[in-house]
Enzyme design. Sequence first.
Site, PDB file in Angstrom:
ATOM      1  N   ASN A   7       0.864  -1.027   0.193  1.00 30.46           N
ATOM      2  CA  ASN A   7       0.032  -0.121   0.017  1.00 30.46           C
ATOM      3  C   ASN A   7       0.869   1.141  -0.029  1.00 30.46           C
ATOM      4  OD1 ASN A   7      -1.608   2.022   0.488  1.00 30.46           O
ATOM      5  ND2 ASN A   7      -2.577   1.186   2.377  1.00 30.46           N
ATOM      6  N   ARG A  95      -2.479  -1.954  -3.505  1.00 35.27           N
ATOM      7  CA  ARG A  95      -3.822  -1.370  -3.272  1.00 35.27           C
ATOM      8  C   ARG A  95      -3.661  -0.057  -4.257  1.00 35.27           C
ATOM      9  NH1 ARG A  95      -5.413   2.255   1.930  1.00 35.27           N
ATOM     10  NH2 ARG A  95      -7.605   2.691   1.133  1.00 35.27           N
ATOM     11  N   HIS A 184     -12.877   2.412   0.310  1.00 34.60           N
ATOM     12  CA  HIS A 184     -12.731   1.337   1.299  1.00 34.60           C
ATOM     13  C   HIS A 184     -13.378   0.118   0.615  1.00 34.60           C
ATOM     14  CE1 HIS A 184     -12.916   4.613   4.616  1.00 34.60           C
ATOM     15  NE2 HIS A 184     -11.721   4.350   4.315  1.00 34.60           N
ATOM     16  N   GLY A 214     -12.709   4.238  10.754  1.00 32.41           N
ATOM     17  CA  GLY A 214     -11.425   4.436  11.102  1.00 32.41           C
ATOM     18  C   GLY A 214     -11.165   5.829  11.127  1.00 32.41           C
ATOM     19  N   ARG A 245     -11.816  14.739   7.972  1.00 34.68           N
ATOM     20  CA  ARG A 245     -12.593  15.193   6.960  1.00 34.68           C
ATOM     21  C   ARG A 245     -14.041  15.333   7.432  1.00 34.68           C
ATOM     22  NH1 ARG A 245     -11.202   9.653   3.400  1.00 34.68           N
ATOM     23  NH2 ARG A 245      -9.581   9.626   4.810  1.00 34.68           N
ATOM     24  N   ILE A 335     -12.241   2.502  15.060  1.00 34.08           N
ATOM     25  CA  ILE A 335     -13.024   2.801  15.995  1.00 34.08           C
ATOM     26  C   ILE A 335     -14.173   1.799  15.988  1.00 34.08           C
ATOM     27  CG2 ILE A 335     -14.933   4.559  16.466  1.00 34.08           C
ATOM     28  CD1 ILE A 335     -13.277   6.655  15.170  1.00 34.08           C
ATOM     29  N   GLU A 337     -14.074  -1.171  15.513  1.00 31.91           N
ATOM     30  CA  GLU A 337     -13.666  -2.430  16.279  1.00 31.91           C
ATOM     31  C   GLU A 337     -13.528  -2.401  17.770  1.00 31.91           C
ATOM     32  OE1 GLU A 337     -10.232  -4.268  14.141  1.00 31.91           O
ATOM     33  OE2 GLU A 337     -11.220  -3.809  12.365  1.00 31.91           O
ATOM     34  N   GLU A 388      -7.562  -5.822   5.242  1.00 33.51           N
ATOM     35  CA  GLU A 388      -7.513  -5.495   4.004  1.00 33.51           C
ATOM     36  C   GLU A 388      -6.327  -6.245   3.111  1.00 33.51           C
ATOM     37  OE1 GLU A 388      -8.775  -1.025   3.301  1.00 33.51           O
ATOM     38  OE2 GLU A 388      -8.337  -1.319   5.538  1.00 33.51           O
TER      39      GLU A 388
HETATM   40  P1  ADP Z   1      -7.158   4.071   8.944  1.00 32.35           P
HETATM   41  O1  ADP Z   1      -8.322   4.667   8.709  1.00 32.35           O
HETATM   42  O2  ADP Z   1      -6.151   5.056   8.835  1.00 32.35           O
HETATM   43  O3  ADP Z   1      -6.732   2.745   8.638  1.00 32.35           O
HETATM   44  P2  ADP Z   1      -7.883   2.651  11.587  1.00 32.35           P
HETATM   45  O4  ADP Z   1      -8.905   2.032  11.322  1.00 32.35           O
HETATM   46  O5  ADP Z   1      -6.536   2.314  12.108  1.00 32.35           O
HETATM   47  O6  ADP Z   1      -7.370   4.104  10.587  1.00 32.35           O
HETATM   48  O7  ADP Z   1      -8.341   3.816  12.790  1.00 32.35           O
HETATM   49  C1  ADP Z   1      -7.710   4.647  13.551  1.00 32.35           C
HETATM   50  C2  ADP Z   1      -8.651   5.128  14.495  1.00 32.35           C
HETATM   51  O8  ADP Z   1      -9.045   4.319  15.261  1.00 32.35           O
HETATM   52  C3  ADP Z   1      -7.876   6.427  15.391  1.00 32.35           C
HETATM   53  O9  ADP Z   1      -7.796   7.471  15.168  1.00 32.35           O
HETATM   54  C4  ADP Z   1      -8.719   6.259  16.716  1.00 32.35           C
HETATM   55  O10 ADP Z   1      -9.580   7.256  16.378  1.00 32.35           O
HETATM   56  C5  ADP Z   1      -9.411   4.840  16.559  1.00 32.35           C
HETATM   57  N1  ADP Z   1      -9.090   3.818  17.420  1.00 32.35           N
HETATM   58  C6  ADP Z   1      -8.034   3.088  17.692  1.00 32.35           C
HETATM   59  N2  ADP Z   1      -7.826   2.267  18.585  1.00 32.35           N
HETATM   60  C7  ADP Z   1      -8.921   2.782  19.404  1.00 32.35           C
HETATM   61  C8  ADP Z   1      -9.299   2.392  20.687  1.00 32.35           C
HETATM   62  N3  ADP Z   1      -8.800   1.622  21.396  1.00 32.35           N
HETATM   63  N4  ADP Z   1     -10.711   2.887  21.095  1.00 32.35           N
HETATM   64  C9  ADP Z   1     -11.129   3.975  20.206  1.00 32.35           C
HETATM   65  N5  ADP Z   1     -10.649   4.358  19.403  1.00 32.35           N
HETATM   66  C10 ADP Z   1      -9.946   3.663  18.835  1.00 32.35           C
END
Ligand code: ADP
Length: 401
Positions: A7, A95, A184, A214, A245, A335, A337, A388
């Site tokens: 990626n 990707r 996505h 995320g 965003r 978020i 998960e 992914e």
């Molecule tokens: P990307 O879109 O960059 O792939 P991710 O799917 O890794 O992002 O998500 C990143 C976001 O997930 C972080 O900015 C944060 O807001 C959230 N996040 C990560 N871990 C936690 C957690 N334990 N509790 C709440 N939010 C989380």
Amino acid sequence: MKILVINSGSSSIKFQLIDMTDESVLAAGLVERIGDKDGFIQCTLRPETTEKEIVVLRENIADHQSGMRMVVDILIDSDTGIIPDREAIRGIGHRVVHGGEVFYEPTLITDDVLEVIEKNIPLAPLHNPPNLDGIRVAMELFPVAEQVAVFDTAFHQSIPPYAYHYALPYKFYEEQRIRRYGFHGTSHKYVAAECARLMDRPLAELNLITIHLGNGCSMTAIKNGRSVDTTLGLTPLEGLVMGTRSGDVDPAVHAFLARNCDMDIEEIDTMLNRDSGLKGLCGMNDMRDIHAAIAQGSERARLALDVQTYRNRKYIGAYMAVLGRVDAIVFTAGIGENDAVVRARTVDGLEPFGILLDAAANDHRVREPSLLSRVDSRVQIWCIPTNEELAIARDVKSVLG
Ligand code: ADP
């Protein structure tokens, strides 16, 4: 069969080497700050085993090619023993963010395919050029391997015209291909397939709402296994409230800011993409920080959470109307998960629609896919970790046969 997944971004490359005989991850990592003085490579070898080993290199990484060369050196180093030589890698999955209207499935990369990805640059000026860099570097470093492009937009190519057209003068679609594409796609497709497996039902019979929350956020309505609508549009800016965003705004905001705040189009674009969303509302874009600030009484942090979860809920309602019958709602990504509060608030008040969250199951955070709805819920609610890289590797395997 060993498959490398790449990626490639403007200043970073994420990679994973997967052994497709058992889908185990042999190595996973990140090349960061390409072009900066303080370049950085982190590579975790055999991350899923007890022999896990982390290799860190801090070096000046001039460009994508030197970054990838260093990664290859780590992988074929006799001490690490991950692969004997470059030829051990059979296929490389890339990707690619924007496939425009041309690509609706993973595609073996040829000169013609490269040309089309290049033609799509105006649709994704920040993403397609570094994706192309990654492909070109991989073609040079791995001349024997087959290269496959997996597009973020591909899964959404099944969206019907009435859902992907903007009500703009038609010539903008004809001449510039301005329409909704969605992104996505790899993640939505992966969690949808996982959900079908977990529900033990054919995906082709399922109607799902998949919610990727995320840094970037999007929701997809899936009818009989196919995407029929999604929240991201021409670019990954439309729809849900994201980390930085804005998601949906009145399109007149551009003209208003230009007329009244002396902002030019670049400034407005940057503001909507980088300084808006959760960050715009409360100064923070990480949900963990937002919860900590709420606990300390921050009204703005609470507002940010409210705006995001309200928007999520509103789109669930819209997609229930799109689908008619919904079998399951799936939460995924950082978020989705990890954040029980966001999930609970997103489905709060949807009980009359047969969406009943099991509060205990929702609060109990696990790494595994889990069912979060009550047994009497008409619509199941799932939390399914996205993957992914594995999805791309599976796509490469299917293209290579
Ligand atoms: P990307 O879109 O960059 O792939 P991710 O799917 O890794 O992002 O998500 C990143 C976001 O997930 C972080 O900015 C944060 O807001 C959230 N996040 C990560 N871990 C936690 C957690 N334990 N509790 C709440 N939010 C989380």
